[in-house]
Design a protein around this motif. Structure first.
Motif, short mmCIF file in Angstrom:
data_model
loop_
_atom_site.label_atom_id
_atom_site.label_comp_id
_atom_site.label_asym_id
_atom_site.label_seq_id
_atom_site.Cartn_x
_atom_site.Cartn_y
_atom_site.Cartn_z
N THR A 128 3.18 7.06 -0.18
CA THR A 128 2.28 6.31 0.70
C THR A 128 1.34 7.25 1.45
O THR A 128 0.18 6.91 1.68
N THR A 129 1.81 8.42 1.81
CA THR A 129 0.96 9.41 2.48
C THR A 129 -0.22 9.77 1.60
O THR A 129 -1.36 9.85 2.07
N LYS B 255 -3.51 1.25 5.26
CA LYS B 255 -2.08 1.00 5.45
C LYS B 255 -1.75 -0.49 5.39
O LYS B 255 -0.67 -0.86 4.94
N TYR C 114 2.87 -0.44 8.12
CA TYR C 114 2.27 -0.87 6.86
C TYR C 114 2.31 -2.40 6.78
O TYR C 114 2.83 -3.06 7.68
N VAL D 80 -2.72 6.71 1.36
CA VAL D 80 -3.54 6.58 2.57
C VAL D 80 -4.60 7.68 2.61
O VAL D 80 -5.76 7.43 2.92
#
Length: 111
Positions: free
Chosen positions: A80-81, A90, A108, A84
């Protein structure tokens, strides 16, 4: 729907980055698998570490309801980092591996 196409490219490119990293032990390869409808994305390990079989999913992501659902994330720093950082908001990422009542506290999307 250009945004969804961009997200698909971002997902595939991000997973390919991890697939290209050498596996630390044994003779193990890492592959990116994308479903025919281009909505499911998998990163998997397959091979041998000595006499031990290595086979398993590292990441499973899905495009569903105009969002990216992360069903499983075995990346140490979290995929997810990377998403983004690549421009995916998010509020368009669902951490589906968390129970629905926990998701509202993650920063999120809930669903």
């Amino acid at each position: 729907m250009e945004t969804l196409e961009q997200w698909r490219r971002i997902l595939e490119k991000t997973l390919q980055y991890y697939a290209n990293l050498p596996y630390r032990y044994g003779d193990v390869r890492t592959d990116v698998v994308v479903s025919r409808d281009y909505n499911h994305f998998f990163l998997i390990h397959e091979g041998w570490d000595g006499s031990k079989r290595i086979h398993g999913m590292v990441v499973h992501a899905e495009i569903r309801d105009s969002k990216i659902w992360i069903h499983y994330d075995g990346i140490e720093g979290s995929i997810t980092t990377d998403l983004v950082a690549a421009g995916v908001p998010k509020d368009r990422i669902v951490l589906a591996f968390h129970a629905p009542e926990v998701r509202e506290h993650t920063g999120y999307a809930v669903a």
